[in-house]
Each structure stands twice: as C-alpha cells, then as structure tokens.
Scaffold this active site. Structure first.
Site, PDB file in Angstrom:
ATOM      1  N   CYS A 276      64.714  55.630  71.769  1.00 59.06           N
ATOM      2  CA  CYS A 276      63.527  56.124  72.053  1.00 59.06           C
ATOM      3  C   CYS A 276      62.288  56.584  71.894  1.00 59.06           C
ATOM      4  O   CYS A 276      61.608  56.543  70.901  1.00 59.06           O
ATOM      5  CB  CYS A 276      62.688  56.000  73.914  1.00 59.06           C
ATOM      6  SG  CYS A 276      64.520  54.667  75.069  1.00 59.06           S
ATOM      7  N   ARG A 277      62.199  58.447  71.871  1.00 60.14           N
ATOM      8  CA  ARG A 277      61.276  58.719  72.019  1.00 60.14           C
ATOM      9  C   ARG A 277      61.295  59.207  70.217  1.00 60.14           C
ATOM     10  O   ARG A 277      60.082  59.516  69.486  1.00 60.14           O
ATOM     11  CB  ARG A 277      61.530  60.013  72.730  1.00 60.14           C
ATOM     12  CG  ARG A 277      61.074  60.325  74.099  1.00 60.14           C
ATOM     13  CD  ARG A 277      61.674  61.163  74.551  1.00 60.14           C
ATOM     14  NE  ARG A 277      63.455  61.216  74.833  1.00 60.14           N
ATOM     15  CZ  ARG A 277      63.755  62.481  74.997  1.00 60.14           C
ATOM     16  NH1 ARG A 277      63.172  63.980  75.834  1.00 60.14           N
ATOM     17  NH2 ARG A 277      65.079  62.866  75.285  1.00 60.14           N
ATOM     18  N   SER A 278      62.796  59.888  69.587  1.00 60.40           N
ATOM     19  CA  SER A 278      61.953  59.846  68.550  1.00 60.40           C
ATOM     20  C   SER A 278      61.748  59.044  66.799  1.00 60.40           C
ATOM     21  O   SER A 278      61.412  58.981  66.122  1.00 60.40           O
ATOM     22  CB  SER A 278      63.557  60.740  67.815  1.00 60.40           C
ATOM     23  OG  SER A 278      64.953  60.196  67.927  1.00 60.40           O
TER      24      SER A 278
ATOM     25  N   ASN B 281      68.126  58.794  70.800  1.00 65.96           N
ATOM     26  CA  ASN B 281      67.906  58.383  68.880  1.00 65.96           C
ATOM     27  C   ASN B 281      67.697  56.675  68.915  1.00 65.96           C
ATOM     28  O   ASN B 281      66.901  55.954  67.992  1.00 65.96           O
ATOM     29  CB  ASN B 281      68.583  58.814  67.996  1.00 65.96           C
ATOM     30  CG  ASN B 281      67.518  58.452  66.548  1.00 65.96           C
ATOM     31  OD1 ASN B 281      68.112  57.677  65.413  1.00 65.96           O
ATOM     32  ND2 ASN B 281      66.662  58.108  66.664  1.00 65.96           N
TER      33      ASN B 281
ATOM     34  N   CYS C 207      65.820  63.364  69.249  1.00 60.57           N
ATOM     35  CA  CYS C 207      65.635  62.891  70.944  1.00 60.57           C
ATOM     36  C   CYS C 207      67.103  62.937  71.121  1.00 60.57           C
ATOM     37  O   CYS C 207      68.185  63.367  70.964  1.00 60.57           O
ATOM     38  CB  CYS C 207      64.512  62.010  71.507  1.00 60.57           C
ATOM     39  SG  CYS C 207      65.304  60.508  70.761  1.00 60.57           S
TER      40      CYS C 207
ATOM     41  N   ASP D 292      61.476  62.622  79.474  1.00 60.88           N
ATOM     42  CA  ASP D 292      63.003  61.071  78.343  1.00 60.88           C
ATOM     43  C   ASP D 292      62.268  59.995  78.827  1.00 60.88           C
ATOM     44  O   ASP D 292      62.125  59.874  80.561  1.00 60.88           O
ATOM     45  CB  ASP D 292      64.167  61.280  78.924  1.00 60.88           C
ATOM     46  CG  ASP D 292      65.032  60.642  78.830  1.00 60.88           C
ATOM     47  OD1 ASP D 292      64.508  59.146  78.328  1.00 60.88           O
ATOM     48  OD2 ASP D 292      66.435  60.717  78.607  1.00 60.88           O
TER      49      ASP D 292
HETATM   50  P1  4NP Z   1      65.823  58.766  74.134  1.00 59.03           P
HETATM   51  O1  4NP Z   1      66.061  58.503  75.056  1.00 59.03           O
HETATM   52  O2  4NP Z   1      66.411  60.268  74.012  1.00 59.03           O
HETATM   53  O3  4NP Z   1      64.292  59.491  73.588  1.00 59.03           O
HETATM   54  O4  4NP Z   1      66.038  58.173  72.917  1.00 59.03           O
HETATM   55  C1  4NP Z   1      67.433  58.294  75.237  1.00 59.03           C
HETATM   56  C2  4NP Z   1      67.682  56.902  75.150  1.00 59.03           C
HETATM   57  C3  4NP Z   1      69.433  56.646  75.958  1.00 59.03           C
HETATM   58  C4  4NP Z   1      69.911  57.683  76.580  1.00 59.03           C
HETATM   59  C5  4NP Z   1      69.099  58.564  77.399  1.00 59.03           C
HETATM   60  C6  4NP Z   1      68.097  59.034  77.010  1.00 59.03           C
HETATM   61  N1  4NP Z   1      70.996  57.357  77.025  1.00 59.03           N
HETATM   62  O5  4NP Z   1      71.583  57.957  78.445  1.00 59.03           O
HETATM   63  O6  4NP Z   1      72.103  56.506  76.920  1.00 59.03           O
END
Ligand code: 4NP
Length: 170
Positions: free
Chosen positions: A29-31, A27, A24, A142
């Site tokens: 939340c989702r992945s 790294n 994702c 997201d």
């Molecule tokens: P992820 O979510 O891609 O599912 O891990 C996010 C985590 C952090 C950020 C964006 C999306 N960020 O902008 O810091």
C-alpha cells in the site's frame, strides 16, 4: 529537522546519482505508492537518470505480489500505474540506498533492527519529516483496514512529502 538529517540531505544534494528506498509494513500500500508518486515527480523534473527509486516491506506476507488493488485504483485516478512487486527489506539495502524512508514508527523500529551498523541508522528518515506540517500527521497511517478515504489520505500525504523530498534534494 535533526542536524544529522540535514547533513545527510546536504551530502545527497551534491551527488549526481542518488537512491531512495521507501519502506512500510506490507509493501503493498504505502511504500509502493510513495515509490510511484516520487518516480512520477522525478520524471516530470527530467531527473530520472539521476535516481534509483525502490520500495520494500518490513513484513513478508505479500512477497512477489503487486500492490493492493485498492491502492492501485486510487493511484490510477491520479495518473499513476503501480507495478512494483513486493519484497522484504534486507541488510544489503543499507549499502544499496542513500536514504531509507519508513512510513510510520513501527516501520522505523523494525528497520533499525535490520540496520547492520550505527552509520546505517543515519540513513533512516521518516516520511512524515517531509510532509507539510499543516497536514498535521507525524506518520503515514496504514490504510489496509480503512476505506477509500484512508487511501486518499495516504496519497495526499505522499504527494506533500515526495514534493518536499525532491525539492530538498534538487
Ligand atoms: P502497507 O499496508 O504496510 O502500507 O503495505 C499493509 C499491507 C498489508 C498488511 C498490513 C499493512 N497486512 O497485514 O497484510
């Protein structure tokens, strides 16, 4: 599913040891949640010795960190303890993993830029391809700027996708 995806899944099904990398943006939340969900399913199926499972982000904002606290809390409610440490995806991942699964179209576009060869591109299969069509999502949204329902939605989509992924590869 595309012909090249079906061919990849067919090849993988025949391998004794398989590896999957979930990807994702952050790294956190989702992945890492996908990694935790898939690992739990693989263990429940008694296939842990057949699999190498990991996750990574296309961004570098959170390297070394544990998953987002909100994701960990929602995962824990479903019996999953997420202990992955954030890392950025790299070119070598295309050698080290059989299949690389991005969560959304941005992640996929960024992964395609990292891929070292045209053959490497064939390892990329979006998570939504495995999610039940009845859930009506063609990407994993997201949750970072969302409330609790965003994290629950991610987990629901990931349970659906991981379950299909495992059944297609077993
Ligand atoms: P992820 O979510 O891609 O599912 O891990 C996010 C985590 C952090 C950020 C964006 C999306 N960020 O902008 O810091």
């Amino acid at each position: 599913m595309k012909e090249k995806t079906l061919r990849l899944l067919d090849t993988l099904r025949r391998k004794d040891r398989k590896s999957v990398l979930f990807v994702c943006l952050g790294n956190i939340c989702r992945s890492p949640a996908a990694e935790g969900v898939f690992r739990a399913m693989v263990e429940e199926a008694g296939q842990q010795d057949c699999w190498h499972i990991d996750s990574a982000g296309t961004g570098r904002y959170h390297i070394g960190q544990l998953p987002d606290n909100r994701m960990r809390v929602h995962a824990r409610r479903r019996g999953l303890e997420l202990t992955h440490r954030c890392r950025q995806v790299c070119e070598a991942d295309f050698d080290d993993f059989d299949i690389i699964i991005p969560m959304d179209a941005d992640n996929e576009a960024n992964l395609r830029r990292v891929a070292p060869s045209p053959e490497a591109l064939d390892k990329i299969v979006p998570m939504a391809e495995f999610v039940d069509m009845a859930m009506r999502y063609d990407y994993i949204p997201d949750p970072y700027y969302e409330g609790a329902e965003g994290f629950e939605l991610v987990l629901d989509l990931l349970y659906s996708g991981c379950s299909r992924l495992l059944s297609l590869l077993s």
